[in-house]
Design an enzyme around this catalytic site. Structure first.
Site, PDB file in Angstrom:
ATOM      1  N   GLY A  18      36.277  37.570  48.566  1.00  0.00           N
ATOM      2  CA  GLY A  18      35.403  36.694  49.242  1.00  0.00           C
ATOM      3  C   GLY A  18      34.304  37.019  48.218  1.00  0.00           C
ATOM      4  O   GLY A  18      33.131  36.362  48.527  1.00  0.00           O
ATOM      5  N   ALA A  21      35.394  32.664  44.275  1.00  0.00           N
ATOM      6  CA  ALA A  21      36.407  31.951  44.238  1.00  0.00           C
ATOM      7  C   ALA A  21      37.024  32.157  45.547  1.00  0.00           C
ATOM      8  O   ALA A  21      37.813  30.885  46.033  1.00  0.00           O
ATOM      9  CB  ALA A  21      37.444  32.776  43.302  1.00  0.00           C
ATOM     10  N   SER A  44      36.081  42.877  51.037  1.00  0.00           N
ATOM     11  CA  SER A  44      35.519  44.159  51.385  1.00  0.00           C
ATOM     12  C   SER A  44      33.957  44.127  50.780  1.00  0.00           C
ATOM     13  O   SER A  44      33.751  44.187  49.785  1.00  0.00           O
ATOM     14  CB  SER A  44      36.189  45.297  50.840  1.00  0.00           C
ATOM     15  OG  SER A  44      35.508  46.362  50.321  1.00  0.00           O
ATOM     16  N   VAL A  52      27.723  37.753  39.308  1.00  0.00           N
ATOM     17  CA  VAL A  52      27.173  36.811  38.287  1.00  0.00           C
ATOM     18  C   VAL A  52      27.851  35.536  38.352  1.00  0.00           C
ATOM     19  O   VAL A  52      28.855  35.344  39.177  1.00  0.00           O
ATOM     20  CB  VAL A  52      27.057  37.581  36.892  1.00  0.00           C
ATOM     21  CG1 VAL A  52      26.126  38.609  36.629  1.00  0.00           C
ATOM     22  CG2 VAL A  52      28.479  38.135  36.541  1.00  0.00           C
ATOM     23  N   ALA A  55      25.638  29.258  36.297  1.00  0.00           N
ATOM     24  CA  ALA A  55      25.647  28.141  35.514  1.00  0.00           C
ATOM     25  C   ALA A  55      26.889  27.201  35.671  1.00  0.00           C
ATOM     26  O   ALA A  55      27.801  27.805  35.624  1.00  0.00           O
ATOM     27  CB  ALA A  55      25.272  28.165  34.192  1.00  0.00           C
ATOM     28  N   LYS A  83      20.885  21.084  35.966  1.00  0.00           N
ATOM     29  CA  LYS A  83      21.351  21.401  34.403  1.00  0.00           C
ATOM     30  C   LYS A  83      21.668  20.185  33.437  1.00  0.00           C
ATOM     31  O   LYS A  83      22.715  19.450  34.109  1.00  0.00           O
ATOM     32  CB  LYS A  83      22.225  22.483  34.456  1.00  0.00           C
ATOM     33  CG  LYS A  83      22.962  22.919  33.105  1.00  0.00           C
ATOM     34  CD  LYS A  83      23.952  23.955  33.174  1.00  0.00           C
ATOM     35  CE  LYS A  83      24.637  24.165  31.914  1.00  0.00           C
ATOM     36  NZ  LYS A  83      25.947  25.085  32.112  1.00  0.00           N
ATOM     37  N   PRO A 101      24.585  18.667  25.407  1.00  0.00           N
ATOM     38  CA  PRO A 101      24.071  17.825  26.509  1.00  0.00           C
ATOM     39  C   PRO A 101      25.549  17.362  27.266  1.00  0.00           C
ATOM     40  O   PRO A 101      26.507  17.471  26.740  1.00  0.00           O
ATOM     41  CB  PRO A 101      23.619  16.639  26.260  1.00  0.00           C
ATOM     42  CG  PRO A 101      24.151  16.252  24.652  1.00  0.00           C
ATOM     43  CD  PRO A 101      24.853  17.636  24.175  1.00  0.00           C
ATOM     44  N   THR A 348      32.170  28.083  32.217  1.00  0.00           N
ATOM     45  CA  THR A 348      33.477  27.309  32.727  1.00  0.00           C
ATOM     46  C   THR A 348      34.158  28.016  33.762  1.00  0.00           C
ATOM     47  O   THR A 348      35.166  27.491  34.299  1.00  0.00           O
ATOM     48  CB  THR A 348      34.603  27.470  31.533  1.00  0.00           C
ATOM     49  OG1 THR A 348      34.364  28.510  30.692  1.00  0.00           O
ATOM     50  CG2 THR A 348      34.211  26.091  30.440  1.00  0.00           C
ATOM     51  N   ILE A 350      33.536  28.715  37.062  1.00  0.00           N
ATOM     52  CA  ILE A 350      33.525  28.245  38.237  1.00  0.00           C
ATOM     53  C   ILE A 350      34.484  26.854  37.977  1.00  0.00           C
ATOM     54  O   ILE A 350      35.183  26.388  39.171  1.00  0.00           O
ATOM     55  CB  ILE A 350      32.024  27.955  38.603  1.00  0.00           C
ATOM     56  CG1 ILE A 350      31.556  29.293  39.020  1.00  0.00           C
ATOM     57  CG2 ILE A 350      32.050  27.042  39.967  1.00  0.00           C
ATOM     58  CD1 ILE A 350      30.056  29.346  39.527  1.00  0.00           C
TER      59      ILE A 350
END
Ligand SMILES: Cc1cc2nc3c(=O)[nH]c(=O)nc-3n(C[C@H](O)[C@H](O)[C@H](O)COP(=O)(O)OP(=O)(O)OC[C@H]3O[C@@H](n4cnc5c(N)ncnc54)[C@H](O)[C@@H]3O)c2cc1C
Length: 505
Positions: A18, A21, A44, A52, A55, A83, A101, A348, A350
């Site tokens: 949980g 992801a 759990s 963490v 971004a 962002k 950018p 990258t 996420i």
């Protein structure tokens, strides 16, 4: 007799884990299948999450729309900021800065790609830097923000954006959506895995004695990779010879001043430090290579380089760069850290989660689990990882003037052949050699190749068809439009407050 499709459909999906992801998967499946499938998630609290991952990149919009998140509500719930890209400090050489950018450089003009126009204009004497052709870069430098809008001819249409957010709050927000659509959460630790005779997984058993049965299992157990690695034996391809950083230390700090609409990545002696502004605090971390630095030294360096007071004790994390070539085996699909990991230099992970989810939705199997679907998933996932890997290596390898052992080692290391070919082609002809499915597109490669100091010696000969004086005037005009537009747009905190409905902080 016609086969009744309903008889062979998957009815129960079980998600182990949980973290970001797990809850992204639960939210996406519950939004897409509308209770036709029972979704159970086992996690759990005692084990916790990696904690963490703040971004993102613009592909996040696809995911948030899929789940049906309202942007204002999401921004409030996750303490997010906007962002526009990443500022790289000291990467090419000490003291140098450049910006990667989101969005596009230049303007949408017919014919040859804009950056070839720019390369030709420079050959014809125009003194305009690449950065001057990007509105997102200019906005970031001025601490302003606007969303992309308008028709293709408008400079505002060249913008792209993503978010910084509190990953734990994001997971909680998604959990709310998933549970509202019928997903069930089971609290507890995995005790054992029950297998069918053929090797597929039949059920997960918890330490409290619950049995969670399903036809498809999504492994979101993080670096532990309990199902894909532990049960199914999918191998891990180690890429640490190219990406040697293997540790991070992270700490939040008090927010100081206005929030900035970009991530900052600053080179340190044995790695690099991130700075990620949120509404209520700033996320910081030092990603480093344990061969060259101790954990204590890394924490001391991080704490000495915060722009606000530390709000917690530093947290230490360990990882190995690499991938699984078969994240889908039998009835187990790995999504998230269980499928592989590339350090957070270009935010990258996420994206890789949502791209795994997108592939799973497109290739969603029936209970007979056609192996061709798994094969396709694995091929596409590998292509994703390979492209990102080359892009990250480029940042490290193309450095000059850093004499610390890590920076000398990455400058001199043998590169993947694909990256050698890309760099050579860019130097020779200004061309960007990218596969159709690759995540990072022309503007991103251009930003980093140029930012790291690789010079293109030529441009696409198609640009010779342009009248030199007209081309120079057009490119210069774009830079002028960018410079004029930026000061008319709101400051980042104002733009954010307008959507939040209250001041930022
Ligand atoms: C230093 C660092 C910085 C990062 N920064 C970024 C970033 O800026 N942007 C980005 O996109 N990504 C970033 N990431 C990656 C990001 O954190 C992860 O991709 C994301 O959090 C997903 O993690 P996960 O859900 O796969 O794993 P985890 O968060 O580790 O979750 C694993 C889950 O599995 C459960 N679990 C494990 N074992 C058991 C068991 N035996 N029984 C029951 N449950 C179990 C845990 O309780 C937990 O719920 C970063 C990663 C690191 C290491």
């Amino acid at each position: 007799m016609p086969i009744n499709a309903n008889d062979r459909r998957i009815r129960r999906v079980v998600i182990l884990g949980g973290g970001t992801a797990g809850w992204m998967t639960a939210a996406a499946l519950s939004a897409s299948f509308e209770r036709r499938i029972a979704i159970t998630l086992l996690e759990s609290e005692e084990i916790g999450t990696v904690g963490v991952g703040e971004a993102t990149i613009p592909t996040i919009h696809w995911f948030n729309e899929l789940v049906g998140l309202d942007e204002a509500e999401f921004l409030r719930a996750t303490k997010a900021t906007f962002k526009l890209g990443i500022e790289f400090v000291g990467w090419r050489r000490p003291g140098h800065r450049y910006f990667h950018p989101f969005g596009q450089y230049g303007a949408a003009l017919p014919g040859v790609a804009f950056h070839h126009r720019w390369l030709k204009a420079r050959r014809d004497g125009l003194d305009v830097a690449l950065a001057d052709l990007s509105l997102a870069t200019r906005l970031a430098a001025e601490n302003r923000f606007a969303k992309p809008q308008g028709e293709a001819r408008s400079i505002l249409s060249t913008l792209g954006y993503a978010y910084h957010f509190d990953a734990a709050l994001y997971a909680r927000h998604l959990r709310g959506h998933a549970e509202a659509r019928g997903a069930t959460r089971v609290e507890g630790k995995l005790a054992r895995v029950e297998r069918h005779e053929g090797g597929r997984i039949a059920a997960l058993h918890t330490e409290r004695g619950e049995r969670i049965a399903g036809e498809l299992f999504v492994d979101c157990s993080g670096f532990r990779a309990l199902l894909i690695g532990g049960e199914m034996g999918a191998g891990f391809e180690d890429w640490s010879h190219w990406l040697p950083c293997d540790r991070a230390v992270a700490v939040p700090s008090a927010r100081v001043g206005e929030t900035t609409p970009y991530t900052r990545s600053t080179v340190r002696p044995a790695g690099w430090q991130w700075r990620i502004p949120l509404q209520h605090r700033t996320g910081n971390g030092y990603v480093y290579c344990s061969r060259y630095l101790s954990d204590d030294e890394a924490a001391a360096t991080l704490l000495a380089n915060l722009d606000g007071e530390a709000l917690a004790e530093p947290r230490h994390l360990r990882f190995v760069a690499g991938t699984r070539r078969t994240p889908w085996v039998g009835n187990v699909v790995a999504i998230g850290l269980s499928s592989g990991f590339l350090e957070p230099l270009e935010s990258t992970s996420i994206h890789l989660i949502q791209s795994g989810i997108a592939k799973l939705l497109t290739l969603f199997p029936d209970a007979d689990l056609d192996p061709a679907l798994a094969e396709r998933f694995n091929t596409l996932f590998s292509a994703d990882m390979d492209g990102i890997k080359d892009f990250l290596i480029l940042h490290y390898h193309a450095n000059a003037g850093h004499e610390e052992p890590l920076w000398r080692a990455v400058r001199d290391m043998p590169l993947p052949e694909t990256l050698v070919a890309r760099e050579a082609q860019y130097r020779r002809s200004g061309r960007l050699i990218l596969g159709p499915e690759e995540l990072f597109r022309d503007a991103s490669w251009l930003a980093v190749l140029n930012g790291q100091g690789l010079e293109a010696e030529d441009y696409n000969p198609l640009a010779d068809a342009l009248d030199p004086a007209t081309n120079v005037a057009q490119v210069r005009q774009v830079a002028e439009v960018v410079a004029r537009a930026a000061p008319t747009l709101p400051r980042h905190d104002e733009a954010l407050a307008a959507i939040l409905g209250h001041p930022v902080g």
